[in-house]
Design a protein around this motif. Sequence first.
Motif, mmCIF file in Angstrom:
data_model
loop_
_atom_site.group_PDB
_atom_site.id
_atom_site.type_symbol
_atom_site.label_atom_id
_atom_site.label_comp_id
_atom_site.label_asym_id
_atom_site.label_seq_id
_atom_site.Cartn_x
_atom_site.Cartn_y
_atom_site.Cartn_z
ATOM 1 N N PHE A 14 2.149 29.553 -11.443
ATOM 2 C CA PHE A 14 1.353 29.197 -12.624
ATOM 3 C C PHE A 14 1.101 30.437 -13.447
ATOM 4 O O PHE A 14 0.863 31.508 -12.895
ATOM 5 C CB PHE A 14 -0.017 28.644 -12.206
ATOM 6 N N THR A 16 -1.535 32.134 -15.574
ATOM 7 C CA THR A 16 -2.958 32.026 -15.870
ATOM 8 C C THR A 16 -3.379 33.241 -16.676
ATOM 9 O O THR A 16 -2.588 34.169 -16.864
ATOM 10 C CB THR A 16 -3.804 31.971 -14.578
ATOM 11 N N VAL A 21 0.312 33.330 -10.940
ATOM 12 C CA VAL A 21 -0.068 32.986 -9.569
ATOM 13 C C VAL A 21 1.117 32.307 -8.907
ATOM 14 O O VAL A 21 1.550 31.238 -9.315
ATOM 15 C CB VAL A 21 -1.297 32.040 -9.560
ATOM 16 N N ALA A 23 2.115 30.244 -6.373
ATOM 17 C CA ALA A 23 1.402 29.368 -5.440
ATOM 18 C C ALA A 23 2.270 28.922 -4.270
ATOM 19 O O ALA A 23 1.796 28.790 -3.151
ATOM 20 C CB ALA A 23 0.858 28.153 -6.180
ATOM 21 N N GLU A 42 -5.412 27.149 4.767
ATOM 22 C CA GLU A 42 -6.731 27.269 4.167
ATOM 23 C C GLU A 42 -6.678 26.921 2.687
ATOM 24 O O GLU A 42 -5.598 26.815 2.103
ATOM 25 C CB GLU A 42 -7.231 28.698 4.349
ATOM 26 N N SER A 43 -7.840 26.764 2.076
ATOM 27 C CA SER A 43 -7.844 26.345 0.678
ATOM 28 C C SER A 43 -7.207 27.422 -0.184
ATOM 29 O O SER A 43 -7.376 28.617 0.064
ATOM 30 C CB SER A 43 -9.268 26.045 0.220
ATOM 31 N N GLY A 44 -6.449 26.983 -1.162
ATOM 32 C CA GLY A 44 -5.794 27.917 -2.067
ATOM 33 C C GLY A 44 -4.469 28.438 -1.563
ATOM 34 O O GLY A 44 -3.832 29.260 -2.222
ATOM 35 N N CYS A 45 -3.990 27.978 -0.399
ATOM 36 C CA CYS A 45 -2.736 28.517 0.123
ATOM 37 C C CYS A 45 -1.541 27.809 -0.479
ATOM 38 O O CYS A 45 -0.406 28.173 -0.206
ATOM 39 C CB CYS A 45 -2.713 28.472 1.645
ATOM 40 N N GLY A 46 -1.767 26.760 -1.266
ATOM 41 C CA GLY A 46 -0.650 26.124 -1.974
ATOM 42 C C GLY A 46 -0.244 24.759 -1.450
ATOM 43 O O GLY A 46 0.796 24.232 -1.834
ATOM 44 N N LYS A 47 -1.072 24.149 -0.613
ATOM 45 C CA LYS A 47 -0.713 22.855 -0.021
ATOM 46 C C LYS A 47 -0.583 21.767 -1.088
ATOM 47 O O LYS A 47 0.411 21.050 -1.137
ATOM 48 C CB LYS A 47 -1.777 22.432 1.014
ATOM 49 N N THR A 48 -1.610 21.671 -1.941
ATOM 50 C CA THR A 48 -1.578 20.628 -2.965
ATOM 51 C C THR A 48 -0.442 20.870 -3.948
ATOM 52 O O THR A 48 0.249 19.945 -4.357
ATOM 53 C CB THR A 48 -2.924 20.584 -3.704
ATOM 54 N N THR A 49 -0.232 22.124 -4.300
ATOM 55 C CA THR A 49 0.851 22.436 -5.231
ATOM 56 C C THR A 49 2.191 22.017 -4.633
ATOM 57 O O THR A 49 3.029 21.424 -5.313
ATOM 58 C CB THR A 49 0.847 23.940 -5.546
ATOM 59 N N VAL A 273 -4.213 37.269 -4.009
ATOM 60 C CA VAL A 273 -3.274 36.283 -4.564
ATOM 61 C C VAL A 273 -3.277 36.314 -6.079
ATOM 62 O O VAL A 273 -2.235 36.374 -6.719
ATOM 63 C CB VAL A 273 -3.602 34.853 -4.074
HETATM 64 N N1 LIG Z 1 -2.943 24.133 -12.549
HETATM 65 C C1 LIG Z 1 -3.085 25.361 -12.024
HETATM 66 N N2 LIG Z 1 -3.152 26.440 -12.830
HETATM 67 C C2 LIG Z 1 -3.267 27.679 -12.316
HETATM 68 N N3 LIG Z 1 -3.340 27.964 -11.009
HETATM 69 C C3 LIG Z 1 -3.298 26.932 -10.146
HETATM 70 C C4 LIG Z 1 -3.179 25.581 -10.609
HETATM 71 N N4 LIG Z 1 -3.159 24.767 -9.534
HETATM 72 C C5 LIG Z 1 -3.271 25.565 -8.452
HETATM 73 N N5 LIG Z 1 -3.361 26.870 -8.817
HETATM 74 C C6 LIG Z 1 -3.456 28.016 -7.918
HETATM 75 O O1 LIG Z 1 -2.444 27.904 -6.951
HETATM 76 C C7 LIG Z 1 -2.906 28.262 -5.679
HETATM 77 C C8 LIG Z 1 -2.675 27.124 -4.701
HETATM 78 O O2 LIG Z 1 -3.526 26.032 -5.027
HETATM 79 P P1 LIG Z 1 -3.482 24.654 -4.248
HETATM 80 O O3 LIG Z 1 -2.086 24.211 -4.132
HETATM 81 O O4 LIG Z 1 -4.419 23.739 -4.908
HETATM 82 O O5 LIG Z 1 -4.034 25.062 -2.826
HETATM 83 P P2 LIG Z 1 -4.560 24.133 -1.634
HETATM 84 O O6 LIG Z 1 -4.235 22.717 -1.956
HETATM 85 O O7 LIG Z 1 -3.839 24.646 -0.442
HETATM 86 O O8 LIG Z 1 -6.013 24.397 -1.532
HETATM 87 C C9 LIG Z 1 -4.366 28.640 -5.837
HETATM 88 O O9 LIG Z 1 -4.467 30.028 -5.916
HETATM 89 C C10 LIG Z 1 -4.758 28.002 -7.144
HETATM 90 O O10 LIG Z 1 -5.743 28.755 -7.773
#
Ligand SMILES: Nc1ncnc2c1ncn2[C@@H]1O[C@H](COP(=O)(O)OP(=O)(O)O)[C@@H](O)[C@H]1O
Lengths: 277, 282, 329
Positions: A14, A16, A21, A23, A42-49, A273
Amino acid sequence: MSPLLKVSDLHCSFDTTRGKVHAVRGVSFEMQRGETLALVGESGCGKTTLARCILGLQKIESGDVMLDGQTVSGLSRRQLRPHRAAMQCVFQDPFSSLNPRKRVETLIREPLDLHGVGTVAERRKTVLELMERVGLRPDWSRRFPHEFSGGQRQRIGIARALALRPKLIICDEPVSALDVSVQAQIINLLYELQRDFEVSYLFITHDLTLVENFADRVAIMYLGQIVEVGKAGEIWRNPQHEFTRTLIEAIPVADPNVPMRGTRTFCDARVTVGGSS
Amino acid sequence: MPRLVAISRTIFSNWTLALGVLLLLAIILMALSAPYVFPGDPYDMVAPALTWPGTMPEVPLGTDSLGRDIAAGIFHGARVSLMVGFIAVCFALVIGILVGSLAGYYGGWVDDVLMRVTELFQTIPQFMLAIVIIAVLGTSIEAVVMSLGIVSWPTVARLVRSEFLILRERAFVHSCLVIGMSDLRIIFTQILPNALSSITVMSSVLMATAILMESALSFLGFGDPNVITWGTMIGMGRGQIRDAWYIIAIPGAALLITALALNLVGEGLNDALNPRLRKREV
Amino acid sequence: MNGTNLLDIRDLRVSPRGMTETAILRGVTFSVAPGETLAVVGESGCGKSMASLAVMGLLPPGLERRSGDILFRGEPLPVDDNTAMRKVRGRRIGMVFQEPMAALNPVYTIGHQVAEVILEHEDISAAEARLRVVELLREVGLPSPDRIIDEYPHRLSGGQRQRVVIAMALACKPDLLIADEPTTALDVTVQAQIMRLLKRAQNELGIAIILITHNLGLVAQMADRVVVMYAGHKVEEASVQTLFASPQHPYTQGLLRATPRPGRRRAGGKPLEEIPGMVPAITDPPSGCRFRPRCPRATRECETVHPAVRQVGDTIVACHHPGRLEAVQ
Ligand SMILES: Nc1ncnc2c1ncn2[C@@H]1O[C@H](COP(=O)(O)OP(=O)(O)O)[C@@H](O)[C@H]1O
Ligand SMILES: Nc1ncnc2c1ncn2[C@@H]1O[C@H](COP(=O)(O)OP(=O)(O)O)[C@@H](O)[C@H]1O
Ligand code: SF4
Ligand SMILES: [Mg+2]
Ligand SMILES: [Mg+2]
């Protein structure tokens, strides 16, 4: 036979205001049919992405996603549509993942309507069957989401995800917002549905204890990379990566005779990160 | 029918809304009945000039300096005011919702372009812009409606955009993408219904503003000279403000009550349309 | 009870204002001894937060304390007197919430907010306060405290924010710290660090801690004694050893069995043990025992008679049929 899901060297980043970042940094893994793979980190490690990349909701930088032998990454929305039915998702937040203005029956029927599955009457019937199957009373079908508890809403989300009979469901922290007892109910439900619907789960969570008895394999994710994959249980007994060990040590054991552990501060590396580009 | 009962129950469990709706209904009734109650032209002279209200039973609200019936003016004026306000707001809603939803949903360059245009309209003071448009189009009732619609839509667009910016990040939108829903369908069947309550609330306030602005335009002589409005009446009573202040006060009060009614409706709707608040009442 | 308790809560009842029928807390009694850690556990909506807010005199506007004494060192706390309570909050009782961002004001620096707590209660100069703040931030384990002191909350990670909130709570060396789900929003590795920090603060300052949580792992690691709450009632109270070794109430047993156990794979069947059903709505509680619809041991008696709190062995329990369940482990 080709694997159900094959992710190869996936990268996603991403832009920013604080720089780039990165991810997801080169993730590769495979999933077989009917398998449950837990993705823990852990949170922020990129799982959702990572999940969003696989679902085609997020543009990927490089790498491939193959579903059932066909490449689904890099497709346009229209090209992706026929593959949608095979790949569904259950979301983390039971309060924002359902449109508050739609009735339960609409929410569960929408995927069927969009893909033109069966006649209108058949769809109605399917909705009621699904509700019954996930443990919702069919006579609640005219209610709105706000009339349900968090656990019940997740059941609605599961019914909606199952409606198209997908081969893969990505569950992004589906029980993180729920109480332990309700967590157990939802995990058990997913477990039972897996046999009936022959579906595979990519189960994303930050709670390693949750997946021990539920997943076939566990992948540990750290700073955008999968650092370790192993059989559930095996990971517990014999963690290979330093981060996995830190994670396991930090989990408080529900036994007052086991002394407190978790002294390491491995995760502080995460602060960098945002800064690295 | 049970739906109607449910709606009226919501209205009457909320006194702000109830009062607003009652006042508004009364004004609408006045507007609708104007041709029957006062069949003649409200510009006709019917009684001696400057008859004070309550002194002649034929003209209960008195007459102005040319002997025109003020009551007839109020009734016919209500027609114009409500119609102008309503059509102008509809116009503003169509444009504002289109622009706002596309800008908010897509973001990026679409948002940049659309918002630049919106800002362009907002930098010019609303009233000035309205006068300029009328000056170009000529003083007709259509021109007044048009100008009011044009000055109102940016407010709608901004509100809709900000609602969409928040709502598009909600997981239910992702959930619709995952089942393969198209963008237009997501915008109009998923997100817009969630933004509708704030849009409705804003519309009633916008309508009040439009009605006030129309009066101001008529007062200054930018209105259509062939139709009577509350603003025209106030404008024409200007000369007698010392000795016959009722000529201004009566249409002024009518304006005030209409604006108040619309604001009450807006406020009441704000409470009633919020599904979470409604649940708490049960 | 005896006079050595730090905090005594006796028969605390809390209801929504003007609603006599519904109650959020239905006569909760427990106490905290100086220097001990009391864990309060239960599913969400059981009234854990409201009990702690009642102690602080911070019940939300819609709720009121119907009855019940709250004694601090044997003296009634003036919970209805906001001015008097301000001397207690922060000074005698510190509080840490689940969401650190909610406790921090985004427009002020960390240093300003921590110093404010100190200046509220102590008559020292701003310069002295600043030195104290740097020291505090160091003690709660924040890296380079002399830099972080001038940062704004949004620039910190969730774990760092929670450390700041803990620093604020400990600033005046209170006797009691109430931590309401302090780590629910944080990662487990950060949670472990925060727990370690709380333990250390307790050892060094001798403070008592009320730890509100639904994580039985944390309870086992942190607590001396445990109060289990369900639907506004205390259903079980015991020392942590007793509670984990022989839980008496079916709810406690259910919670223990629903907690996933690391490293212990179940032989077959469902992956986890569940408690069927859910916490009843406060407006519509079941008759008799509140846990009855979810209880495997419920009988006729449970339907009609609400179980009173009584002593069974070393445990205080509110159940008609307490006792060990065979297959808890
Ligand atoms: N739309 C976005 N814009 C900028 N940074 C993002 C966005 N979505 C996620 N991130 C960054 O990408 C990283 C991974 O996020 P995310 O996949 O949500 O982690 P998780 O689901 O493991 O908690 C984080 O550092 C987050 O700040
Ligand atoms: N302001 C309020 N008005 C009415 N009911 C409330 C309010 N705040 C909380 N409650 C109710 O009080 C009960 C207990 O809440 P809480 O103490 O926050 O539970 P816990 O902390 O155990 O999760 C819940 O059922 C909740 O719905
Ligand atoms: S009193 Fe009865 S219903 Fe309640 S917990 Fe005990 S056995 Fe179960
Ligand atoms: Mg996530
Ligand atoms: Mg709480």
